[in-house]
Design an enzyme around this catalytic site. Structure first.
Site, mmCIF file in Angstrom:
data_model
loop_
_atom_site.group_PDB
_atom_site.id
_atom_site.type_symbol
_atom_site.label_atom_id
_atom_site.label_comp_id
_atom_site.label_asym_id
_atom_site.label_seq_id
_atom_site.Cartn_x
_atom_site.Cartn_y
_atom_site.Cartn_z
ATOM 1 N N GLU A 1 12.865 29.852 37.528
ATOM 2 C CA GLU A 1 13.223 28.448 37.671
ATOM 3 C C GLU A 1 13.896 27.906 36.417
ATOM 4 O OE1 GLU A 1 9.127 28.745 39.813
ATOM 5 O OE2 GLU A 1 10.200 29.798 38.228
ATOM 6 N N CYS B 1 7.009 25.258 35.137
ATOM 7 C CA CYS B 1 8.220 25.072 35.939
ATOM 8 C C CYS B 1 8.206 23.746 36.695
ATOM 9 C CB CYS B 1 8.407 26.264 36.875
ATOM 10 S SG CYS B 1 8.765 27.786 35.950
ATOM 11 N N CYS C 1 4.873 27.283 38.799
ATOM 12 C CA CYS C 1 3.714 27.143 37.914
ATOM 13 C C CYS C 1 3.777 25.764 37.229
ATOM 14 C CB CYS C 1 3.736 28.264 36.873
ATOM 15 S SG CYS C 1 5.038 28.059 35.623
ATOM 16 N N HIS D 1 11.034 32.294 33.006
ATOM 17 C CA HIS D 1 10.801 32.219 34.444
ATOM 18 C C HIS D 1 12.112 31.961 35.179
ATOM 19 C CE1 HIS D 1 6.217 31.235 34.514
ATOM 20 N NE2 HIS D 1 6.516 32.114 33.575
#
Length: 148
Positions: A55, A86, A83, A53
């Site tokens: 992040e 993260c 999410c 991801h």
């Protein structure tokens, strides 16, 4: 730089992700002095890694830049509400400020599905939603429209 300036940088990374067939999410981490020390974009398809991801990529780069896992005094700017994975990384990295663009109805963990930052963890960042929300949401909408 303003929140909008940092989010515009994250949005450029989101567009780069889309150009590579990834869901358009981009992220930057600004250090204590305001300089961008971490950048990330989604790379799940590219890497075949569910944890790739934006992040996490930005947080890893910021940790390397500072030489520390604690990102105290930093701010994270991401185009889509983080999410659960993260938000957990944000909590563990002790990032004090989180700014995001669009809400995420299915996995958003800063208030849309759940607000993990309001739980009794040892760290609770300040959260600023909706920065450049229209542009961030449009990038996602356009990506999925083109995929159909």
């Amino acid at each position: 730089m303003t929140r909008e300036d940092y989010m515009a940088l994250a949005l450029s990374l989101a567009r780069e992700a889309a150009a590579h067939g990834e869901v358009p999410v981009g992220c930057v981490v600004a250090g204590p002095d305001g300089a961008v020390i971490g950048r990330g974009r989604n790379r799940r398809e590219e890497t075949g890694d569910a944890t790739a991801h934006a992040e996490l990529e930005a947080i890893r780069e910021a940790c390397r830049a500072l030489g520390d896992w604690r990102l105290e005094g930093c701010a994270l700017y991401v185009t889509l509400e983080p999410c659960p994975m993260c938000t957990g990384a944000i909590i563990n990295a002790r990032i004090p400020t989180v700014v995001f663009g669009a809400r995420e109805a299915n996995f958003g963990s800063c208030g849309s599905v759940i607000d993990l930052f309001s739980e009794r963890y040892g760290h609770r960042p300040a959260v600023y939603p909706g920065v450049l929300c229209g542009e961030c949401a449009a990038a996602l909408r356009d990506f999925f429209r083109d995929k159909r």
